[in-house]
Design a protein around this motif. Structure first.
Motif, mmCIF file in Angstrom:
data_model
loop_
_atom_site.group_PDB
_atom_site.id
_atom_site.type_symbol
_atom_site.label_atom_id
_atom_site.label_comp_id
_atom_site.label_asym_id
_atom_site.label_seq_id
_atom_site.Cartn_x
_atom_site.Cartn_y
_atom_site.Cartn_z
ATOM 1 N N PHE A 1 0.818 -1.201 0.000
ATOM 2 C CA PHE A 1 0.000 0.000 0.000
ATOM 3 C C PHE A 1 0.860 1.263 0.000
ATOM 4 O O PHE A 1 0.556 2.233 -0.694
ATOM 5 C CB PHE A 1 -0.954 0.019 1.197
ATOM 6 C CG PHE A 1 -2.130 -0.873 1.017
ATOM 7 C CD1 PHE A 1 -3.138 -0.554 0.111
ATOM 8 C CD2 PHE A 1 -2.248 -2.032 1.750
ATOM 9 C CE1 PHE A 1 -4.225 -1.372 -0.053
ATOM 10 C CE2 PHE A 1 -3.337 -2.863 1.592
ATOM 11 C CZ PHE A 1 -4.339 -2.530 0.684
ATOM 12 N N VAL A 2 1.910 1.272 0.770
ATOM 13 C CA VAL A 2 2.794 2.437 0.821
ATOM 14 C C VAL A 2 3.426 2.687 -0.540
ATOM 15 O O VAL A 2 3.453 3.821 -1.037
ATOM 16 C CB VAL A 2 3.879 2.256 1.907
ATOM 17 C CG1 VAL A 2 4.930 3.340 1.814
ATOM 18 C CG2 VAL A 2 3.247 2.222 3.281
ATOM 19 N N VAL A 3 3.912 1.644 -1.177
ATOM 20 C CA VAL A 3 4.546 1.778 -2.491
ATOM 21 C C VAL A 3 3.530 2.242 -3.525
ATOM 22 O O VAL A 3 3.806 3.151 -4.319
ATOM 23 C CB VAL A 3 5.215 0.448 -2.919
ATOM 24 C CG1 VAL A 3 5.661 0.498 -4.369
ATOM 25 C CG2 VAL A 3 6.378 0.135 -2.002
ATOM 26 N N CYS A 4 2.346 1.662 -3.525
ATOM 27 C CA CYS A 4 1.305 2.063 -4.486
ATOM 28 C C CYS A 4 0.884 3.512 -4.272
ATOM 29 O O CYS A 4 0.718 4.260 -5.239
ATOM 30 C CB CYS A 4 0.096 1.147 -4.384
ATOM 31 S SG CYS A 4 0.380 -0.497 -5.047
ATOM 32 N N ASN A 5 0.692 3.915 -3.032
ATOM 33 C CA ASN A 5 0.295 5.297 -2.762
ATOM 34 C C ASN A 5 1.384 6.283 -3.168
ATOM 35 O O ASN A 5 1.091 7.348 -3.713
ATOM 36 C CB ASN A 5 -0.051 5.482 -1.285
ATOM 37 C CG ASN A 5 -1.380 4.866 -0.951
ATOM 38 O OD1 ASN A 5 -2.245 4.716 -1.798
ATOM 39 N ND2 ASN A 5 -1.542 4.500 0.304
#
Length: 97
Positions: free
Chosen positions: A21-25
């Protein structure tokens, strides 16, 4: 999709799934910053030029830099020709209407 994938990802990888999620955001934020122009308070006539004429990579650039305002050009042409109120158009007066 997130609602369907998250339980499976959390079950299989645990806390490490949050890294996804952090990478996608982060990548989404960079994409929106770099590729999508600001459209706040722009008329529709200028949006066409903004999305077709502006460069692909436009981070933090002022929107006026990439716009050739059709509305402003037409207004300037009318003003240059002196077609303001002489063409039979009159200003609307609320007091007399």
């Amino acid at each position: 999709m997130i609602g369907q994938v998250t339980p499976i990802g959390m079950e299989n990888s645990g806390w490490r799934f949050y890294i996804l999620f952090v990478v996608c955001n982060f990548t989404n934020a960079v994409f929106f910053w770099a590729m999508l122009p600001e459209t706040k308070q722009l008329p529709l006539e200028e949006m066409k030029n903004l999305f077709t004429e502006s460069p692909s990579f436009i981070p933090n650039s002022p929107k006026g830099e990439h716009l050739v305002s059709e509305t402003r050009i037409l207004a300037q042409q009318i003003e240059d020709k002196g077609l303001g109120n002489r063409t039979g158009m009159t200003e609307h007066d609320e007091a007399t209407a």
